[in-house]
Structure formats: structure tokens, C-alpha cells
Scaffold this active site. Structure first.
Site, PDB file in Angstrom:
ATOM      1  N   ARG A 228       0.825  -1.217   0.000  1.00 11.53           N
ATOM      2  CA  ARG A 228       0.000   0.000   0.000  1.00 11.53           C
ATOM      3  C   ARG A 228       0.856   1.262   0.000  1.00 11.53           C
ATOM      4  O   ARG A 228       0.531   2.245  -0.654  1.00 11.53           O
ATOM      5  CB  ARG A 228      -0.924  -0.014   1.216  1.00 11.53           C
ATOM      6  CG  ARG A 228      -2.013  -1.069   1.140  1.00 11.53           C
ATOM      7  CD  ARG A 228      -2.870  -1.058   2.382  1.00 11.53           C
ATOM      8  NE  ARG A 228      -3.879  -2.112   2.349  1.00 11.53           N
ATOM      9  CZ  ARG A 228      -4.665  -2.424   3.358  1.00 11.53           C
ATOM     10  NH1 ARG A 228      -4.569  -1.771   4.507  1.00 11.53           N
ATOM     11  NH2 ARG A 228      -5.550  -3.404   3.245  1.00 11.53           N
TER      12      ARG A 228
ATOM     13  N   GLY B 169      -2.989 -12.876  19.251  1.00 11.46           N
ATOM     14  CA  GLY B 169      -2.966 -12.804  17.794  1.00 11.46           C
ATOM     15  C   GLY B 169      -3.710 -13.929  17.106  1.00 11.46           C
ATOM     16  O   GLY B 169      -3.656 -14.057  15.880  1.00 11.46           O
TER      17      GLY B 169
ATOM     18  N   LYS C 192     -14.647 -21.594   3.481  1.00 11.04           N
ATOM     19  CA  LYS C 192     -13.805 -22.760   3.189  1.00 11.04           C
ATOM     20  C   LYS C 192     -14.660 -23.968   2.813  1.00 11.04           C
ATOM     21  O   LYS C 192     -14.304 -24.735   1.909  1.00 11.04           O
ATOM     22  CB  LYS C 192     -12.937 -23.076   4.405  1.00 11.04           C
ATOM     23  CG  LYS C 192     -11.960 -21.961   4.748  1.00 11.04           C
ATOM     24  CD  LYS C 192     -11.293 -22.193   6.094  1.00 11.04           C
ATOM     25  CE  LYS C 192     -10.383 -21.035   6.465  1.00 11.04           C
ATOM     26  NZ  LYS C 192      -9.817 -21.175   7.821  1.00 11.04           N
TER      27      LYS C 192
END
Length: 454
Positions: free
Chosen positions: A57, A199, A217
Site C-alpha cells: 500500500r 494474535g 472454506k
């Protein structure tokens, strides 16, 4: 700048160029492992691999990983359409820009490697049609179950089979939360906060805990095995937010564990397909019931091979990078020799699914059957069970067992019922009517009991 400074192979003219679109967790993992293992991969493949461009980005932003400035691009479409780059790795996430990048690369006849299950779920038909039309290829091993090679297993090792049943754990975040809730007798909100701190869960956890990630999925696996794109909006999709420590205790008393499962079943006699994602009571004797933490596990039943089982890390940088690099290796083999180990994914789903769009249909709710676990908070007074049983009998739902425990609320009790065989339509109607009873407080919790034939 020397080859050593750019960390590229010594013979760049002989190398196969790769473009990375996106340099987040997965992109960094791919860079790290291609860099570390480049000599061994070159020896195995007979050709070196070279990362020739990386779209980010903000090319000026400082990064923990030092990248040669000449590799950086601000526009991923520039990477996707660069004629010197035959392999494009779409690792951005999201669907809008990822779709544009993927289609642009395929229209240029390139090979696209993607880990983006949402993109495939929403735009798979368009992607594969574009690949067919323009001679491109689309590889997507990393899109389901991270480092577990389930797509390769379906497309290669089990290609001779039809698949009446595929089920398993496809979301490591939910499996971690449920494991910790069970082992520590801790509430959902507490474990979710810990998962975010570690996380394992995103800041916005909804995609994981509400079942949508696993549903994306499951859509990919259902297409591979049966040739029918099933959007999550047409699946039964439920999350884990309402499961409590008490449910684990109740399940254990009944001989079960609780897992978030994706379940794909096909009745080949009626050609009815069912795709579901929901928390389920799984017998302790089932191997998948003992798969804990961030691991994924998928059980695949083929009509020839029987049942095979795949277990491994379903997410994380290294596991997903492993799957991406596996696809890159197949892409390199295809470019070098005109063939690769797998069937090109854009040609068709598995042979057993080839006629599926015209023959397979989604099973109606009344044809989706099973046993159920129902937890209600009710008034602690005589006649309550009789009233509840009356409602259930009206919808032909038969009670198999009853557990009653004290509730945290005064003058209330927690009533847990398991059923004999019933169907989704009957259970929905039953829940709707039970929720209207004055003796019932709050919304009932319904979990499926899954006892799979192997």
C-alpha cells in the site's frame, strides 16, 4: 546493487519471476521461506524462483523486513499485468481489489496463486471461467486449512472417489477458544480477549466466531467435491458465541466434546447436498474430538478409499506460506514442462462432480436429519417439562434424555434435552414455539449432535 544485496538468484535470466500482491503476514512468510530455501527449491524444481515485484500500500513505509526498493510497487495491477511475471500471488485479502487483480492476471494467461477463501467463495465461478477462456491457471491450496494439503488430497490422491461425507474443523481461532473454554472452565468473552491478545483472533472477530470463515472454506470444498457453488447464505451457519462452560460440562456428562464443524454431505441416491457450519457435540471416540488449540482437522469419506483424516495447523504465517509455496512449485513445474502434479484447477471440479450443476440440489431443511442438544432456562416449578415435551411432540421431536441443573438466576433451572432423530425444519419450528412460552427465559440454545459413520 548486487544479487547478494537484492537476495535474488545468481542467474536471474534462468529464474521464474514471481509477483507478490500484498505483503502482510502471509506475504512476509512466503518471502522468508523462499529466501531461506531458494537453493533447495531450485534443486528440486530444476529452476530458481525469483521474487521480481511486491505490491504494498505504501512503498515508503518502514518495514521490519528490509526489501529492495526496486521490487516495490504501489499498484497490484501493475504486478498482475507485468509480462515479465508469469506467477502472481494474490495475498491481499478482501474481495473487490483481489478480484480485479486475479482476473487481470488470468486474462493475461498467467498463473495465479491465492490464499483467499472469501474471494473463491464469492467469485469462484467467474475466476475459473476466466482462467479457461484465457489459458490462465488458478491454484488455491492455501485457501482452506492453511498448511493441511486438503485440496491437493481431494484433487490428486482421492480423485477416483465420490464423497458422501466431508467434515471437520476449518477454523483454528474457534477451535482455540472452545479448547480453552473446556480446559479452563472459562467464559467465552474471557477467552476471546486472550485470543485477540495472542494474535489468534482478529480485532473484529465476527468472521471467525460467527462461522463465516469456515463457511467460505466449506464452499470451496463443496465445489471441489460436488461441483456446486453453495454461497454461505444458503448454508446453515451458526457461531460459537452462545456456548457456555456449562455446555461443556453437560456434553462431557453425555460423552461428547464441542467443536465448530463444517459438514458437507451428499446423498447419491437422491442427489441432495447439505453444507453446514455450526458448533456440534462430537463423541469423545471421534479422533477430531481430541484435536485442540489452533489445529484444523478434516475427515474425508470416499466411496472407494473409505475414510481418511488430515490434521495440522490451519492458519498462521508459516502454515499458510507452506501451502502458497506448494502452489508456486506446481506453477513452476507447469511453466517449465507444461505439466504439473495436480490437475489444473480451472478445468473442472472432480470427475465425480462434473455433472453436478444439473443433477445435485441442496437438501431442504426437512431432509437434513440428526440428533439435537437443547438447553433452556426455565421456571423451576412443576409441569414445566410436560409443557415443553408437549410442544416438541407437536412437531414430532422425541426426547432422548433430560438433565436438570440449577440456574444462575433465582427460581429458574437449566434444562438440557437431547433428542432422537429429528430434522432441521421440525427443530426450527420447535424452537420458535418454545421461545414464546412464559416458562422459558431467554433464547433456547440448540446444538447438533454429530455421530458420523466411518
Amino acid at each position: 546493487m548486487s544479487n547478494q544485496d537484492t537476495d535474488l538468484p545468481a542467474s536471474p535470466n534462468a529464474a521464474i519471476n514471481i509477483g507478490l500482491c500484498g505483503f502482510g503476514t502471509v506475504g512476509q512468510g512466503v518471502w522468508k521461506h523462499l529466501k531461506r530455501d531458494r537453493a533447495e527449491l531450485a534443486a528440486r524444481l530444476g529452476v530458481p524462483l525469483r521474487i521480481a515485484a511486491i505490491s504494498v500500500r505504501d512503498p515508503q513505509r518502514p518495514r521490519a523486513i528490509k526489501l529492495p526498493a526496486k521490487l516495490l510497487r504501489a499498484d497490484p495491477l501493475e504486478v498482475a499485468t507485468d509480462p515479465a511475471i508469469p506467477i502472481v500471488c494474490e495475498l491481499m485479502g478482501g474481495t473487490a481489489l483481489a478480484r480485479r487483480v486475479t482476473l487481470a492476471a488470468l486474462k493475461a494467461g498467467k498463473i495465479v496463486v491465492s490464499a483467499n477463501k472469501a474471494l473463491i467463495c464469492e467469485h469462484g465461478a467467474e475466476i475459473f471461467a476466466t482462467a479457461r477462456k484465457h489459458g490462465g491457471h488458478f491454484f488455491f491450496e492455501a485457501s482452506v486449512a492453511g498448511g493441511v494439503p486438503i485440496i491437493k488430497a481431494l484433487r490428486e490422491g482421492l480423485i477416483a472417489n465420490r464423497f458422501p461425507q466431508i467434515y471437520g474443523i476449518l477454523n483454528g481461532t474457534c477451535n482455540y477458544i472452545l479448547t480453552q473454554m473446556e480446559e479452563r472452565d472459562a467464559p467465552y468473552a474471557e477467552i476471546l480477549a486472550e485470543a485477540k491478545a495472542l494474535g489468534y483472533a482478529e480485532a473484529d472477530e465476527a468472521l471467525d466466531v460467527q462461522g463465516w470463515d469456515a463457511a467460505h472454506k466449506a464452499a470451496v470444498l463443496a465445489w471441489l467435491a460436488h461441483g456446486l457453488w453453495v454461497p454461505p447464505s444458503r448454508m446453515i451457519v451458526e457461531g460459537i458465541e452462545r456456548v457456555t462452560p456449562a455446555d461443556f460440562k453437560n456434553a462431557a456428562q453425555l460423552g461428547y466434546s464441542i467443536k465448530l464443524l463444517a459438514i458437507i454431505t451428499r446423498d447419491f441416491s437422491t442427489e441432495e447436498l447439505s453444507v453446514k457450519v455450526h458448533p456440534a457435540l462430537l463423541p469423545d471416540s471421534d479422533v477430531i474430538a481430541s484435536v485442540n488449540g489452533v489445529y484444523n482437522a478434516i475427515s474425508v469419506t470416499g466411496d472407494i478409499v473409505g475414510t481418511t483424516l488430515y490434521i495440522g495447523k490451519g492458519a498462521g504465517q508459516d502454515a499458510t506460506a507452506s501451502a502458497v509455496i506448494s502452489d508456486i512449485a506446481d506453477a513452476a513445474a507447469l511453466l517449465r514442462s507444461g505439466r504439473c502434479a495436480r490437475l489444473p484447477s480451472e478445468l473442472a471440479p472432480l470427475p465425480s462432480a462434473a455433472a453436478a450443476p444439473s443433477t445435485v440440489k441442496l437438501a431442504p431443511l426437512e431432509r437434513i436429519e440428526g440428533r439435537y442438544y437443547l438447553r433452556l432456562t426455565v421456571r423451576d416449578e412443576p409441569g414445566v417439562l410436560a409443557r415443553i415435551a408437549s410442544v416438541m411432540a407437536r412437531h414430532a421431536v422425541s426426547i432422548s434424555s433430560v438433565l436438570q441443573t440449577p440456574s444462575e438466576f433465582p427460581d429458574m433451572a437449566s434444562l438440557v434435552l437431547t433428542t432422537h432423530q429429528a430434522n432441521e425444519r421440525a427443530m426450527r419450528d420447535t424452537l420458535r414455539q418454545l421461545a414464546r412460552l412464559s416458562i422459558v427465559s431467554g433464547a433456547p440454545l440448540l446444538l447438533r449432535i454429530c455421530e458420523f459413520k466411518t
